[in-house]
Structure formats: C-alpha cells, structure tokens
Scaffold this motif. Structure first.
Motif, PDB file in Angstrom:
ATOM      1  N   ASP A 129       1.770   3.611   1.064  1.00  0.00           N
ATOM      2  CA  ASP A 129       2.454   4.360   0.014  1.00  0.00           C
ATOM      3  C   ASP A 129       1.482   5.275  -0.695  1.00  0.00           C
ATOM      4  O   ASP A 129       1.852   6.355  -1.153  1.00  0.00           O
ATOM      5  CB  ASP A 129       3.073   3.409  -1.009  1.00  0.00           C
ATOM      6  N   PHE A 130       0.234   4.824  -0.809  1.00  0.00           N
ATOM      7  CA  PHE A 130      -0.777   5.670  -1.440  1.00  0.00           C
ATOM      8  C   PHE A 130      -0.964   6.939  -0.633  1.00  0.00           C
ATOM      9  O   PHE A 130      -1.048   8.042  -1.184  1.00  0.00           O
ATOM     10  CB  PHE A 130      -2.093   4.889  -1.539  1.00  0.00           C
ATOM     11  N   ILE A 131      -1.014   6.796   0.684  1.00  0.00           N
ATOM     12  CA  ILE A 131      -1.165   7.974   1.542  1.00  0.00           C
ATOM     13  C   ILE A 131       0.019   8.911   1.340  1.00  0.00           C
ATOM     14  O   ILE A 131      -0.139  10.134   1.215  1.00  0.00           O
ATOM     15  CB  ILE A 131      -1.264   7.558   3.013  1.00  0.00           C
ATOM     16  N   SER A 132       1.207   8.340   1.291  1.00  0.00           N
ATOM     17  CA  SER A 132       2.372   9.202   1.130  1.00  0.00           C
ATOM     18  C   SER A 132       2.374   9.845  -0.252  1.00  0.00           C
ATOM     19  O   SER A 132       2.807  10.986  -0.423  1.00  0.00           O
ATOM     20  CB  SER A 132       3.636   8.396   1.416  1.00  0.00           C
ATOM     21  N   PHE A 133       1.818   9.143  -1.234  1.00  0.00           N
ATOM     22  CA  PHE A 133       1.758   9.697  -2.587  1.00  0.00           C
ATOM     23  C   PHE A 133       0.835  10.904  -2.634  1.00  0.00           C
ATOM     24  O   PHE A 133       1.170  11.968  -3.148  1.00  0.00           O
ATOM     25  CB  PHE A 133       1.282   8.596  -3.539  1.00  0.00           C
ATOM     26  N   ILE A 134      -0.361  10.764  -2.066  1.00  0.00           N
ATOM     27  CA  ILE A 134      -1.270  11.905  -2.156  1.00  0.00           C
ATOM     28  C   ILE A 134      -0.790  13.041  -1.265  1.00  0.00           C
ATOM     29  O   ILE A 134      -1.046  14.207  -1.554  1.00  0.00           O
ATOM     30  CB  ILE A 134      -2.737  11.525  -1.838  1.00  0.00           C
TER      31      ILE A 134
END
Lengths: 188, 374, 177
Positions: free
Chosen positions: B357-362
């Motif tokens: 989710d962090f990857i998708s957030f950035i």
C-alpha cells in the motif's frame, strides 16, 4: 486576495511595504499564527535570499519595475530595497478564500552574521520540509524544533552552498579557468 | 489483519528497518524511504531525498537568464514544458514584457499537451508498480503520439527548449493542428481502453480504494497542491483561480473527487487528461495569427527587482522567485517545487499501511525526484 | 565509504575469469557460444536516475521495443543483471550507492553511460554536488551522448555492448556494429 491592509492589521507588528508584509524575525511565529487563525491560507513556500553587503542590494530601481505587466496573475514585481547585509526570509501563503486567489508574502529580515528565526513547523506542517531545505542550502537556523540533518545535500557536506561566499570543494579537485571566472563574477 | 498470530502463541516479532530505494524500478526516481517495519506493516517512514540534488539554484547564479532556461526543463523532467513556462513568466514580469497573443496560445497548447503526457506517465507507472505491464504499454504508446506532436513543434521529445523570454521560439508547422486533433482523438480512445481495463479491475480497486486517505484540511496543512489536492475534494487550480496566460478565455471544469484515497488521486488524473483535451480543442480552434515572440534585448539586463511567478504545473503549484540585481545574471533563483511539499505527507500517512500500500501511495502522489531535489 | 577514482589503468571488467573448466580452443568455442547468448539477452539493472530514465523506459515500451533484442528484462536486483545503464546525473550522494550496485553485479558485467550527465557531468558538471561522469567511479564500456538521447540512440548503445560481447578482442566498437 484579501486586502493586504486588513491582513496587516490582524498581524501584530507587521508593516506593508511594496505589497509585502514585513515582520520582525522574532515574531514570525505569532504572525503566521494570526494569519492561520484568519483561515483560508496555505503556506506553500519558504525561501531565503543572501545579501552579504549593502552593495549587493542596489537601491536604484526604475519605476517601470513596479508596474504590473498586462497578463500578470500572481503578484507584481517587488523592486529592490536598500538594506544592510542581511538574509531575507520570505514565507508565501496562498489565499484560498476569496474569488481572485493570490498569495501573500511575509518577509523577515535576518542578521547576516548569525541568521536565526523561530521555526513555524508547529504552526504549519508544510514548513517542516521547507525549513529544512532553507537551513541546508542557506544556513539559516530555525530555533525551537528538534535537531535535523541534511535533507538535500549529502550528510557530510560542509558549508551552505547557496550563500554568496560559498566556494565549491570541487574546485580544488578540478581547477578550471571558467570556474575561477564565474567565482570572480559571483556565481558558483 | 493481526489475529492470525497472537502473543498467546508465544511468537515475538521484531521491528526492522527497510530502505526503500534509492535504487528501485525507475518510475519515480532516486527516492529513498527509510521504513521501520513490523512484518509487513509500516510503523514509521522517513523521506530521505537529495540523491539527485544538482545544485540548479546555484548554477543559475553563474549563467545568464536565457542560458538558464534549458536547465529549468530538467527540474521536473516528466513534464518538461511547465518549468520553462513559469520561468519565462517570471522573466516577463521582471522585464515588463508583453507576450504576443499567439505566443500565449502556443504556450497553452504545448503546456497542455505536456500535461497530458505527464499524467499518462503517472497512470502507466502507477499500474506498473502493481505489476500490470499491459496498461503501461498502452499508455506509453498513447504518449508517443503526443510526443510526436511536441517534437514537430519544439524539436525534442522530452526536455523541450521552446519557451523563451517574451514568447516561444518556433511556430506550428503546416498541417499540425489537424494532426493534433486526430492525435487527441486517438489518445482519448486509448485512454478509454486503459480506463476500461484498469479502473474497474477488482485487484486494482482493492489495492487503491480507501488506502491513505488525505482529507482536504490535511492537504492544505501539508502544502499539497495539484491533482493530489483536488482529489481530496478541494477545487483549487491556479488555471481557474488565478488565471495566468490566456486560461481565462477557455471553458473547462476543475475536476475534484471527494475521498482523497489512492484511487481518487489516480482517477483524477485520468479525468484531467480528458479536461486537457477539451481545453486543447478550444485553444487550437481559436488560436489567432500574429507574432510568436516579443522583442527582448539580446543582452538582457532587467531592473533590479524581484518577481514571483506561480503556475499550475502537472504536479502542483510551481513557483519561481527570481531576484535580479540589474546584471545579465540572476542574483537568486528559488524554485518552489510541488513534489517537495507533496512528499511531506508521507511520514504522516504511512504508519499502518502495508508495504504494497505504501508503494501504491507514493505512486499516486506522483512526485518526480528532479522536482524534489532540484 | 571511500570511493577511489578510476584512472586509465583501471582493471578491465567483462573479461572475467574463465567460466568453463575446459582449456584452449574448446574453452574459446564454448565461451563464444556463451557470449553470443549473453549478447542476445543483456539484462539491464534498473538504474534510472533522472531524465534519461524516462527515455530508457520509453525504449522499453511498445514503439521502441527493447524486447525484440532480448533486452527488455530490467532486473531491479543487480545480482540478476549484466548491464548497468546509468541513466541520469550521478550526484555525490548517490555515488557510493552506484558503486555498491556495480559491485553486486556478477561478472561479466558492462556499464553503459547514458546521456551527457553520466558521461561527463553534462550541463551540471560544475555544480557542487555532481560527479563529473560515472567513469570516475566505475569503468564504462559505452557512452551514449545526448540530453536525453533518443530511445533509438540508447538501443544503438546497447547493441554496441552486444558487439563487444561478440568479439572480446575488440578495443573499440566500429561505428556501424
């Protein structure tokens, strides 16, 4: 943007000069808190200009520089003002309330020998990264916030590059006549 | 999530530090996030940037204004038309130069095509980060058509050298506008294919809906601008709210979406591409004839003054503070970078997200490291 | 981390220890078959730093299609790659990491300096934080000039690496290899 005179009235100790709100360095936090309380502002930029000597800030500004160009949107030009050696620290707040949105510049003049100003990171969270960048590149101390390291430069970098008296360490390793020329003219 | 293993099972976990980057698939650049992870879940995140700090602001003090214009393109290299535009607006304010009307229209046309190309990169890269390679190729192929058009006008695909102090430096070639209209149709059709493939896809929606919600007040607090702000429900676009150039002549809507999660930030850029196309058609239809460049002295010495120009770039508000001391070289150039402020929200929103989710957030924040690090 | 700068006498890479246990002509024959295979499946490590990275991505996309040569498999892990395309400006903060990634690549490995910044510092050469060319840190096999180079130029550069692999004795790749 809301009328700058009204905004200046809301901020204690502020004076308006050439469309810019000047505040004392020590009361930057109260000024920005007052503006935040008015509501509808976004702090979107903090920048600093190094003026190492009075000669570097020429006082003769032709009148044409102060007029608004035809298709101007955000803010007119600010003519240069005579000032002793100083750092000019500008906070820019975007006014998102009224119909014709524009931004307000709040400026503090800092001492050149030991530039320091209280941090506004507690007031606006966007100031967090912006202040770190200004310290990193210009060397202006932001008091009242936790210790932080370099953000843009490498961790063991010595010096503050955007200062006018900064000499790049690379020039010793790679001497070059064009660099000496540029340094003499005041860049690099 | 955490009820599979409980302390009663006697299993202890330990937090560890994971460096995300700076070398990772090159969509966003050399960004490093120092994550403290508890298993798969991010406990805290710290932005570590500066791996592409090239010292542009210092370089500007050693060269003339016109010589710095090509450097400005290299800030946000994915949307290379925005920075020179803001730079030229700042110079025109300093010199009080009136830009001819045709030049303004040309700037809008090139700028909006560049915005389309930049948003297409974001859309493609975001799904590429999820492992979807086919939509990425669709989007990049559509982008190639836009780059062909830009190359015909400006001479280069990616880092354009088109905006000059006083106007633009080349006119449209013959037959460009009909080609551009056709290309717009084709790009939009490809975008619809992409939309059909991705926006309703269960996996994509499951990975982006409800993740990393940024509310409107939070976005203002952190200085977030651009599509990420509009996806949090706030209708703020400098093209409409503080029109520069000739944007006040066109009829277009500022897109907003209510939630501010990853999906909304993605969807907003898709909607913005369609809105850009609408704007472009109007601009291409109503472009007047005339000069493309105002007369500016070859050795240009502006008055000793300071100008600030802010435009709505593809990533947010791009601002240039140009301080001149009356000589041919700038005294100080400061660039307000939209991506630099946008990443300020990452340490606040990251705790609790899983790594993917962090990857998708950035990816949804859409920052570019050349913009952050300058 | 100490970085020693590479000079002209830097150790060559790509001409690594023999990979077969055979000697003489048999080894050369097997090695040249292996080289032919390596040349047709050069896997780059994703090392896009700046603007050239975008052109590198488009070189891998549908129009310029690196895949027709076998080069489209960009490996994020350097341990699985044999070509490092340094695409973009190398800053002094990034330089130690570049060297680490280079060191982690297994032999035979090749380095392609893409763009002006990787070749010599490019337009930022006199900046206080930019390394003047990646060849001060790692040995470079092919330089692709441009700012940014077109995807076709990048493909030409990688094909020159392939030409180097096909003939290990080449000191310099001819123009139309």
């Amino acid at each position: 943007m809301r009328d700058i005179a009204l905004l200046a009235a809301a901020v204690p100790g502020a004076e308006v000069k050439e469309g810019v709100l000047f505040v004392q360095a020590r009361s930057v936090v109260t000024a920005l808190e007052a503006l935040k309380k008015l509501g509808g502002f976004m702090l979107f930029d903090i920048s600093a200009v190094d003026r190492p000597s009075a000669a570097a800030s020429p006082s003769n500004a032709p009148a044409s520089a102060a007029s608004t160009p035809p298709a101007a949107a955000a803010s007119t030009t600010i003519p240069a003002q005579p000032a002793p050696a100083c750092f000019e620290l500008s906070y820019r707040l975007m006014d998102m309330k009224e119909d014709a949105k524009d931004f307000l510049t709040v400026r503090a003049i800092l001492d050149h020998e030991a530039p320091a100003v209280p941090s506004v990171a507690g007031v606006w969270k966007s100031a967090d990264v912006l202040e770190r960048e200004v310290w990193d590149l210009m060397g202006i101390e932001f008091t009242g916030r936790g210790p932080f390291g370099r953000i843009l430069l490498k961790d063991d970098f010595v010096g503050h590059p955007l200062r006018k008296d900064f000499i790049s360490p690379k020039r010793e390793r790679f001497p070059s006549p064009s660099w000496d020329r540029k340094a003499a003219e005041g860049g690099l | 999530m955490g009820d599979f293993i409980t302390e009663a099972d006697g299993l202890e976990t330990q937090e560890f530090i994971l460096n995300l980057g700076p070398q990772h698939p090159s969509t966003h650049g050399v960004y490093r996030a120092r994550l403290v992870m508890d298993g798969e879940i991010v406990v805290s995140a710290e932005n570590k940037i500066g791996y592409l700090h090239r010292g542009m602001e210092k370089i500007a003090e050693g060269i003339t204004y016109a010589q710095f214009t090509p450097y400005t393109t290299r800030f946000d290299y994915v949307s290379g038309a925005m920075q020179p535009w803001a730079w030229c607006i700042a110079l025109e304010k300093l010199g009080n130069t009136a830009v001819p009307e045709r030049a303004e229209y040309l700037r809008v046309i090139v700028g909006e095509f560049q915005r389309i190309a930049s948003h297409l990169v974001m859309l493609g890269s975001m799904v590429l980060d999820f492992g979807a390679i086919t939509p990425w190729t669709y989007v990049f192929n559509a982008r190639e058509e836009v780059l062909d058009l830009l190359e015909a006008v400006t001479g280069s695909r990616l880092l354009i050298n088109y905006f000059v102090n006083g106007g633009v430096n080349a006119d449209l070639p013959e037959g460009w506008i009909p080609k551009a209209e056709k290309a717009l149709d084709s790009v939009l059709k490809r975008l619809d294919d992409f939309d059909r493939m991705v926006s309703g896809n269960e996996i994509f929606v499951g990975r982006t809906k409800g993740i990393a919600i940024v509310t409107g007040p939070e976005a203002i607090e952190y200085g977030i601008t651009g599509a990420s702000l509009r996806a949090s429900g706030l209708k703020f676009d400098l093209r409409k709210d503080s029109p520069y150039s000739v944007y006040d002549r066109f009829d277009f809507e500022v897109q907003t979406l209510p939630t501010g999660d990853n999906f909304d930030r993605y969807m907003l850029r898709l909607l913005e591409i369609r809105e850009c196309a609408k704007l472009l058609r109007q601009a291409m239809k109503t472009i007047p004839a005339g000069d493309i460049r105002a007369k500016v002295a070859k050795v240009w010495r502006p008055a000793a003054a300071e100008a600030y120009a802010a435009i709505e770039a593809a990533r947010g508000i791009m601002g240039y503070q140009v301080v001149s001391d009356g000589s041919t070289k700038p005294y100080r150039v400061h660039m307000r970078s939209p991506s630099f402020c946008n990443i300020g929200i990452i340490p606040a929103k990251a705790p609790g997200l899983t790594l993917q989710d962090f990857i998708s957030f950035i990816a949804s924040l859409d920052f570019v490291l050349g913009d952050i690090d300058r | 981390m100490e970085l020693t700068e590479m000079g002209p006498g830097a150790p060559a890479h790509g001409s690594a220890e023999p990979t077969t246990i055979f000697k003489g002509k048999l080894h050369n024959g097997i090695e040249s078959i292996l080289d032919f295979c390596r040349g047709n499946s050069l896997w780059p490590v994703t090392f896009g730093l700046a603007c050239c990275a975008i052109e590198m991505m488009t070189a891998g996309s549908a129009r310029y299609d690196l895949s027709r040569f076998g080069f489209e498999v960009f490996r994020p892990s350097p341990r699985q790659a044999d070509l490092m395309i340094v695409a973009g400006t190398v800053t002094e903060k990034m330089a130690p990491l570049l060297k680490t990634i280079y060191d982690q690549m297994p032999e035979p490995k090749y380095v392609l300096a893409m763009g002006g910044c990787a070749a010599c510092g490019g337009p930022f050469a006199d900046s206080y934080s930019v390394v003047q060319g990646v060849d001060t840190i790692v040995p470079v096999d092919v330089y692709v000039p441009g700012c940014p180079p077109r995807p076709e130029a990048l493909i030409d550069g990688i094909l020159k690496v392939r030409a180097l692999l096909r003939d290990r004795k080449l000191k310099e790749v001819p123009f139309n290899a």
